[in-house]
Design an enzyme around this catalytic site. Structure first.
Site, mmCIF file in Angstrom:
data_model
loop_
_atom_site.group_PDB
_atom_site.id
_atom_site.type_symbol
_atom_site.label_atom_id
_atom_site.label_comp_id
_atom_site.label_asym_id
_atom_site.label_seq_id
_atom_site.Cartn_x
_atom_site.Cartn_y
_atom_site.Cartn_z
ATOM 1 N N ASP A 124 1.215 -0.947 0.149
ATOM 2 C CA ASP A 124 0.334 -0.085 0.002
ATOM 3 C C ASP A 124 0.832 1.486 0.290
ATOM 4 O O ASP A 124 1.912 0.978 0.769
ATOM 5 C CB ASP A 124 -1.078 -0.131 1.164
ATOM 6 C CG ASP A 124 -1.827 -1.043 1.077
ATOM 7 O OD1 ASP A 124 -2.341 -1.810 0.295
ATOM 8 O OD2 ASP A 124 -2.617 -0.742 2.244
ATOM 9 N N ARG B 285 -1.032 -0.463 -8.888
ATOM 10 C CA ARG B 285 -2.474 -0.196 -8.644
ATOM 11 C C ARG B 285 -2.375 1.613 -8.276
ATOM 12 O O ARG B 285 -2.221 1.855 -7.737
ATOM 13 C CB ARG B 285 -3.036 -0.625 -6.945
ATOM 14 C CG ARG B 285 -4.415 -0.530 -6.566
ATOM 15 C CD ARG B 285 -4.859 -0.476 -4.640
ATOM 16 N NE ARG B 285 -4.818 -1.751 -4.066
ATOM 17 C CZ ARG B 285 -4.348 -1.752 -3.522
ATOM 18 N NH1 ARG B 285 -3.698 -1.351 -2.562
ATOM 19 N NH2 ARG B 285 -4.667 -3.208 -2.689
HETATM 20 C C1 LIG Z 1 -8.187 -1.337 -3.353
HETATM 21 C C2 LIG Z 1 -8.121 0.264 -2.603
HETATM 22 C C3 LIG Z 1 -6.976 -0.110 -2.244
HETATM 23 C C4 LIG Z 1 -6.540 1.505 -1.852
HETATM 24 N N1 LIG Z 1 -5.661 1.787 -1.849
HETATM 25 C C5 LIG Z 1 -4.919 2.162 -1.025
HETATM 26 C C6 LIG Z 1 -3.137 3.111 -0.811
HETATM 27 O O1 LIG Z 1 -2.783 2.444 -0.729
HETATM 28 N N2 LIG Z 1 -2.769 4.417 -1.059
HETATM 29 C C7 LIG Z 1 -3.541 5.255 -0.997
HETATM 30 O O2 LIG Z 1 -3.777 6.812 -0.475
HETATM 31 N N3 LIG Z 1 -4.776 5.373 -0.860
HETATM 32 C C8 LIG Z 1 -5.307 3.694 -1.657
HETATM 33 N N4 LIG Z 1 -6.780 3.786 -1.182
HETATM 34 C C9 LIG Z 1 -7.939 5.061 -1.175
HETATM 35 C C10 LIG Z 1 -8.296 6.083 -2.495
HETATM 36 O O3 LIG Z 1 -7.364 6.877 -2.697
HETATM 37 C C11 LIG Z 1 -9.287 6.658 -2.377
HETATM 38 O O4 LIG Z 1 -8.949 7.245 -0.553
HETATM 39 C C12 LIG Z 1 -10.737 6.824 -2.236
HETATM 40 O O5 LIG Z 1 -10.610 4.660 -2.986
HETATM 41 C C13 LIG Z 1 -11.634 6.957 -2.142
HETATM 42 O O6 LIG Z 1 -11.459 7.196 -3.459
HETATM 43 P P1 LIG Z 1 -12.488 6.892 -4.549
HETATM 44 O O7 LIG Z 1 -11.528 7.262 -5.875
HETATM 45 O O8 LIG Z 1 -13.843 5.610 -4.985
HETATM 46 O O9 LIG Z 1 -12.933 8.258 -5.165
HETATM 47 P P2 LIG Z 1 -14.355 9.508 -4.909
HETATM 48 O O10 LIG Z 1 -14.084 10.245 -5.239
HETATM 49 O O11 LIG Z 1 -13.342 10.124 -3.609
HETATM 50 O O12 LIG Z 1 -15.003 8.422 -4.897
HETATM 51 C C14 LIG Z 1 -16.339 9.005 -5.553
HETATM 52 C C15 LIG Z 1 -17.678 7.693 -5.091
HETATM 53 O O13 LIG Z 1 -17.735 6.841 -4.349
HETATM 54 C C16 LIG Z 1 -18.118 6.353 -3.411
HETATM 55 N N5 LIG Z 1 -17.158 6.372 -1.986
HETATM 56 C C17 LIG Z 1 -15.899 6.714 -2.209
HETATM 57 N N6 LIG Z 1 -15.271 6.118 -0.797
HETATM 58 C C18 LIG Z 1 -16.377 6.492 -0.497
HETATM 59 C C19 LIG Z 1 -16.476 6.026 0.920
HETATM 60 N N7 LIG Z 1 -15.472 5.586 1.464
HETATM 61 N N8 LIG Z 1 -17.969 5.584 1.632
HETATM 62 C C20 LIG Z 1 -19.030 5.550 0.492
HETATM 63 N N9 LIG Z 1 -19.000 5.412 -0.834
HETATM 64 C C21 LIG Z 1 -17.743 6.015 -1.132
HETATM 65 C C22 LIG Z 1 -19.138 7.742 -3.405
HETATM 66 O O14 LIG Z 1 -20.342 7.228 -4.487
HETATM 67 C C23 LIG Z 1 -18.287 8.269 -3.807
HETATM 68 O O15 LIG Z 1 -19.081 9.365 -4.632
HETATM 69 C C24 LIG Z 1 -7.235 2.778 -1.936
HETATM 70 C C25 LIG Z 1 -9.213 2.156 -2.321
HETATM 71 C C26 LIG Z 1 -8.686 0.534 -3.035
HETATM 72 C C27 LIG Z 1 -10.745 1.386 -3.581
#
Ligand SMILES: Cc1cc2nc3c(=O)[nH]c(=O)nc-3n(C[C@H](O)[C@H](O)[C@H](O)COP(=O)(O)OP(=O)(O)OC[C@H]3O[C@@H](n4cnc5c(N)ncnc54)[C@H](O)[C@@H]3O)c2cc1C
Length: 313
Positions: free
Chosen positions: A136, A187
């Site tokens: 991560d 990723r």
């Molecule tokens: C498999 C995976 C691994 C990850 N690993 C890392 C990592 O190693 N380092 C790192 O910095 N980040 C990591 N993340 C987190 C990532 O950086 C984002 O903070 C997170 O995925 C929210 O961003 P989004 O791309 O979904 O878009 P956003 O624009 O934040 O959200 C888009 C839509 O998704 C839905 N959504 C998003 N978050 C939520 C929530 N918490 N609860 C409910 N609905 C939600 C909502 O409908 C929102 O409108 C990871 C995420 C995933 C999916």
């Protein structure tokens, strides 16, 4: 702007000891408690049960033992032994062999060489068991050290390992070139941490535009990339770009977090896409949980409702 404010607010709250002890008391204590929406359980047994259920829905998975910075090399060694135990348990349980971990769990704050040694211990066992290990990405002060440790193990011949890049950081296009040159798996995420203006985009549309650019580079020049997002627009853009370039559905995968957009996860599987769920478990769930709240303040409503219901019960 609002997204930046709410992220800062929740990151400040995450530092509160009182809130942590209150949440820890109520968050996971019953099968219906509020943190269970995002955390698969406090024990490995609970996580394995959740993984089996995820697999029956046709989803792929990666298991993550929650925990961040350790404060001594003994703790880092203990976290390493713990991961070795998880690897063994996954083999015994017969679930998919894929784990995610954070290098600060293995001592990155304390001693980089010891961290690489700990990582190698895990990769040795994982390689023999045909596991994939995802490192991560943590907040920006750790990016150089994380990529250096990753490149070190890659050059030592460990190729069952991949990294994460965050589209919110200005540097990520260059980092992607570096990882693509190695031929390693990435990723792509937007980034979960509150980052300063000097290193990161502050507006959601900039982070999204960067995600779309990096997605295109990954799909054309990367090795089996993972697009980790719940954002329908990013997912649609990925599907459209792949279709336009004739990139097959099994040449990349989508990833989402446990408990978030299960409807979208199911729809992607139904449409023939590869979809991996990140399954976090363990007692150290509070910082992870607070990052999930910061991403979507609407989540606070159900948490408050959960606390009130649980206390009254
Ligand atoms: C498999 C995976 C691994 C990850 N690993 C890392 C990592 O190693 N380092 C790192 O910095 N980040 C990591 N993340 C987190 C990532 O950086 C984002 O903070 C997170 O995925 C929210 O961003 P989004 O791309 O979904 O878009 P956003 O624009 O934040 O959200 C888009 C839509 O998704 C839905 N959504 C998003 N978050 C939520 C929530 N918490 N609860 C409910 N609905 C939600 C909502 O409908 C929102 O409108 C990871 C995420 C995933 C999916």
């Amino acid at each position: 702007m609002l997204d930046t404010v709410s992220k800062s607010f929740f990151h400040a709250l995450a530092a509160s000891g009182t809130l942590k002890s209150l949440a820890s008391r109520y968050g996971m204590r019953r099968s219906t408690s509020f943190a269970r929406r995002f955390i698969a359980g406090e024990t490995l047994d609970e996580a394995v049960t959740a993984c089996r259920e995820i697999q029956t829905r046709g989803l792929l998975l990666t298991l993550d033992q929650l925990g961040e910075s350790v404060t001594s090399l003994d703790e880092a060694a203990a976290a390493t032994r713990n991961y070795l135990g998880i690897v063994e348990r996954i083999i015994a349980a017969g679930i998919e062999r894929n784990v995610s971990l954070k290098l600060t769990q293995l001592g990155l704050d304390l001693d980089r060489a010891a961290t690489v040694d700990n990582l190698r211990r895990i990769l040795d066992v994982a390689q023999r068991g045909d596991f994939f290990v995802r490192i991560d990405m943590e907040n920006s002060p750790y990016v150089d050290a994380t990529l250096d440790a990753f490149e070190t193990v890659w050059k030592l011949g460990y190729h069952n390992v991949g990294v994460v890049l965050q589209s919110c950081l200005h540097r990520s296009a260059q980092d992607l070139e570096r990882v693509n040159a190695l031929g390693a798996r990435v990723r792509l995420v937007k980034g979960a941490y509150k980052e300063p203006r000097a290193v990161a985009y502050q507006h959601k549309h900039e982070v999204d535009e960067a995600f779309a650019r990096l997605m295109q580079t990954l799909l054309t020049a990367g090795r089996y990339p993972a697009l980790a997002t719940h954002d329908v627009r990013m997912i649609d853009a990925t599907k459209a770009f792949a279709a336009e370039r004739g990139i097959p559905q099994d040449a990349y995968e989508f990833q989402m977090l446990y408990g978030i957009r299960r409807d979208l996860q199911a729809a992607l599987v139904e449409a023939g896409y590869r979809m991996r769920v990140y399954v976090p478990f363990g007692t150290e769930w509070f910082p992870y949980f607070m990052r999930r709240l910061g991403e979507r303040p609407a989540n606070v409503g159900f948490v408050l409702k959960g606390i009130l219901t649980d206390r009254g019960a």
